[in-house]
Design a protein around this motif. Structure first.
Motif, PDB file in Angstrom:
ATOM      1  N   SER A   4       0.822  -1.214   0.000  1.00 42.37           N
ATOM      2  CA  SER A   4       0.000   0.000   0.000  1.00 42.37           C
ATOM      3  C   SER A   4       0.848   1.253   0.000  1.00 42.37           C
ATOM      4  CB  SER A   4      -0.918   0.006   1.224  1.00 42.37           C
ATOM      5  OG  SER A   4      -0.179   0.107   2.399  1.00 42.37           O
ATOM      6  N   HIS A   7       0.549   3.026  -3.064  1.00 42.21           N
ATOM      7  CA  HIS A   7      -0.747   3.620  -3.362  1.00 42.21           C
ATOM      8  C   HIS A   7      -0.932   4.969  -2.689  1.00 42.21           C
ATOM      9  CE1 HIS A   7      -2.304   0.121  -5.520  1.00 42.21           C
ATOM     10  NE2 HIS A   7      -1.559  -0.569  -4.679  1.00 42.21           N
ATOM     11  N   HIS A  85      -3.255  -8.177   9.797  1.00 39.41           N
ATOM     12  CA  HIS A  85      -2.630  -7.301   8.804  1.00 39.41           C
ATOM     13  C   HIS A  85      -1.363  -6.623   9.321  1.00 39.41           C
ATOM     14  CE1 HIS A  85      -6.111  -7.870   6.268  1.00 39.41           C
ATOM     15  NE2 HIS A  85      -6.917  -7.429   7.211  1.00 39.41           N
ATOM     16  N   ALA A 254      -7.803   0.021   2.248  1.00 37.64           N
ATOM     17  CA  ALA A 254      -8.529  -1.186   2.649  1.00 37.64           C
ATOM     18  C   ALA A 254      -7.815  -2.409   2.082  1.00 37.64           C
ATOM     19  CB  ALA A 254      -9.968  -1.130   2.136  1.00 37.64           C
ATOM     20  N   PRO A 255      -7.848  -3.528   2.809  1.00 39.63           N
ATOM     21  CA  PRO A 255      -7.172  -4.742   2.322  1.00 39.63           C
ATOM     22  C   PRO A 255      -7.971  -5.429   1.219  1.00 39.63           C
ATOM     23  CG  PRO A 255      -8.278  -5.194   4.404  1.00 39.63           C
ATOM     24  CD  PRO A 255      -8.447  -3.721   4.139  1.00 39.63           C
ATOM     25  N   ASP A 256      -7.257  -5.937   0.219  1.00 36.97           N
ATOM     26  CA  ASP A 256      -7.928  -6.734  -0.804  1.00 36.97           C
ATOM     27  C   ASP A 256      -7.937  -8.192  -0.365  1.00 36.97           C
ATOM     28  OD1 ASP A 256      -5.386  -7.767  -1.279  1.00 36.97           O
ATOM     29  OD2 ASP A 256      -5.067  -6.642  -3.138  1.00 36.97           O
ATOM     30  N   ASP A 257      -8.322  -9.072  -1.262  1.00 36.32           N
ATOM     31  CA  ASP A 257      -8.458 -10.488  -0.914  1.00 36.32           C
ATOM     32  C   ASP A 257      -7.139 -11.127  -0.513  1.00 36.32           C
ATOM     33  OD1 ASP A 257     -11.133 -10.305  -1.444  1.00 36.32           O
ATOM     34  OD2 ASP A 257     -10.982 -11.108  -3.484  1.00 36.32           O
ATOM     35  N   ARG A 258      -6.027 -10.524  -0.927  1.00 31.41           N
ATOM     36  CA  ARG A 258      -4.710 -11.080  -0.596  1.00 31.41           C
ATOM     37  C   ARG A 258      -4.077 -10.373   0.604  1.00 31.41           C
ATOM     38  NH1 ARG A 258      -1.358 -11.034  -6.033  1.00 31.41           N
ATOM     39  NH2 ARG A 258      -2.108  -8.872  -6.007  1.00 31.41           N
ATOM     40  N   THR A 260      -3.400  -7.173   0.770  1.00 34.28           N
ATOM     41  CA  THR A 260      -2.652  -5.992   0.346  1.00 34.28           C
ATOM     42  C   THR A 260      -3.549  -4.768   0.473  1.00 34.28           C
ATOM     43  OG1 THR A 260      -1.335  -7.276  -1.229  1.00 34.28           O
ATOM     44  CG2 THR A 260      -1.429  -4.885  -1.561  1.00 34.28           C
ATOM     45  N   PHE A 261      -3.057  -3.731   1.132  1.00 38.52           N
ATOM     46  CA  PHE A 261      -3.858  -2.514   1.303  1.00 38.52           C
ATOM     47  C   PHE A 261      -3.776  -1.642   0.059  1.00 38.52           C
ATOM     48  CE2 PHE A 261      -3.689  -3.893   5.639  1.00 38.52           C
ATOM     49  CZ  PHE A 261      -4.869  -3.423   6.193  1.00 38.52           C
ATOM     50  N   ARG A 262      -4.960  -1.250  -0.409  1.00 35.65           N
ATOM     51  CA  ARG A 262      -5.051  -0.415  -1.600  1.00 35.65           C
ATOM     52  C   ARG A 262      -5.997   0.746  -1.318  1.00 35.65           C
ATOM     53  NH1 ARG A 262      -2.668  -3.077  -5.698  1.00 35.65           N
ATOM     54  NH2 ARG A 262      -2.454  -5.346  -5.525  1.00 35.65           N
ATOM     55  N   GLU A 264      -8.964   2.964  -1.239  1.00 37.91           N
ATOM     56  CA  GLU A 264     -10.384   2.671  -1.375  1.00 37.91           C
ATOM     57  C   GLU A 264     -11.037   3.762  -2.215  1.00 37.91           C
ATOM     58  OE1 GLU A 264     -13.187   0.644   1.793  1.00 37.91           O
ATOM     59  OE2 GLU A 264     -13.050   2.789   2.163  1.00 37.91           O
TER      60      GLU A 264
END
Length: 267
Positions: A4, A7, A85, A254-258, A260-262, A264
């Motif tokens: 992240s 990002h 996380h 926000a965390p994705d399915d893996r 990883t924070f991206r 939002e």
């Protein structure tokens, strides 16, 4: 996996990656600062770092560029239960710290279920100074909570003791919401930090972020979407308020399915 850091750094942390002449600086490639290898971390720990108490702004802060000061906040004691996380967040934090950086927090005492859990792990792994702001009347509590931990860090921690505001006791004393709001605002005012990272946060943090927006301050807030306590749909008042208001100086991660924070997308 992507971090992240990539990002939110592009939007809010680029200033910290510039040299004093405005040119680009090389981002550290290890988990420690550019000046400190892993071996140096181990050697420095053996020297026992200090908890340095002061009433003035420490030189490490006074000489730091505002973009290189990272002010860390988050859920308080008992509110950050899940550690799912932690590793991803720590990688992000290490990634946006480099030579000349300083980590700051509002003097929260250590608790294994608060953002200070990550703060403790971060300070164990970087050769960078940290500064805590706290009420003078709560000096003994802070020392009891942090002194032994500081001795395991590669770098020293400075404790800036602030005189209690005259109204503090009448509103509930150290630990009351008004007290924490005043402390957080005062610490940001004194440091001039332009980077605030919140690992969750409650109503007081939301009021602080709102006050920064109203005042037109330059600080950019990055808020991690983390569950409050054991809830699956409560991410704290700070996240909820920031999402509802769409503040321009705030980035939500926000965390994705893996995991990883991206960033939002706006609602």
């Amino acid at each position: 996996a992507a971090s992240s850091y990539f990002h939110f750094a592009r939007k809010h942390l680029d200033g910290s990656m510039m040299d004093d002449g405005g040119g680009p600086r090389k981002r550290p490639t290890s988990a420690v600062s550019a000046d400190c290898s892993v071996a140096e971390v181990s050697r420095t720990r053996a020297l026992a770092s200090e908890l340095i108490e002061t009433s003035e702004l420490p030189a490490v802060l006074a000489s730091a560029h505002a973009n290189r000061i990272l002010h860390l906040k988050g859920f308080g004691a008992g509110k950050l239960v899940s550690a799912e996380h932690d590793d991803a967040i720590l990688a992000d934090l290490r990634g946006c710290l480099g030579e000349g950086s300083v980590v700051v927090w509002d003097g929260d005492e250590f608790h294994p279920q608060s953002f200070t859990r990550l703060l403790d792990r971060l300070l164990q792994s970087i050769c960078l100074p940290a500064v805590a702001f706290y009420f003078r009347s709560a000096h003994d509590d802070f020392v009891a909570s942090w002194q032994e931990r500081v001795r395991t860090y590669p770098a020293s921690v400075h404790l800036v003791l602030l005189e209690d505001p005259p109204w503090l006791q009448s509103r509930g004393g150290v630990g009351c919401d008004d007290g924490w709001l005043w402390l957080g605002r005062e610490a940001l005012r004194r440091t001039g930090a332009r980077r605030v990272v919140a690992l969750g946060g409650g109503g007081t943090a939301a009021e602080e972020a709102k006050a920064a927006v109203v005042a037109g301050e330059e600080a950019k807030w990055t808020i991690y979407k983390l569950p409050r306590m054991t809830s699956s749909d409560d991410f704290g008042a700070l996240y909820s308020k920031a999402r509802e208001e769409g503040w321009a100086n705030v980035t939500l991660l926000a965390p994705d399915d893996r995991g990883t924070f991206r960033e939002e997308p706006a609602s």
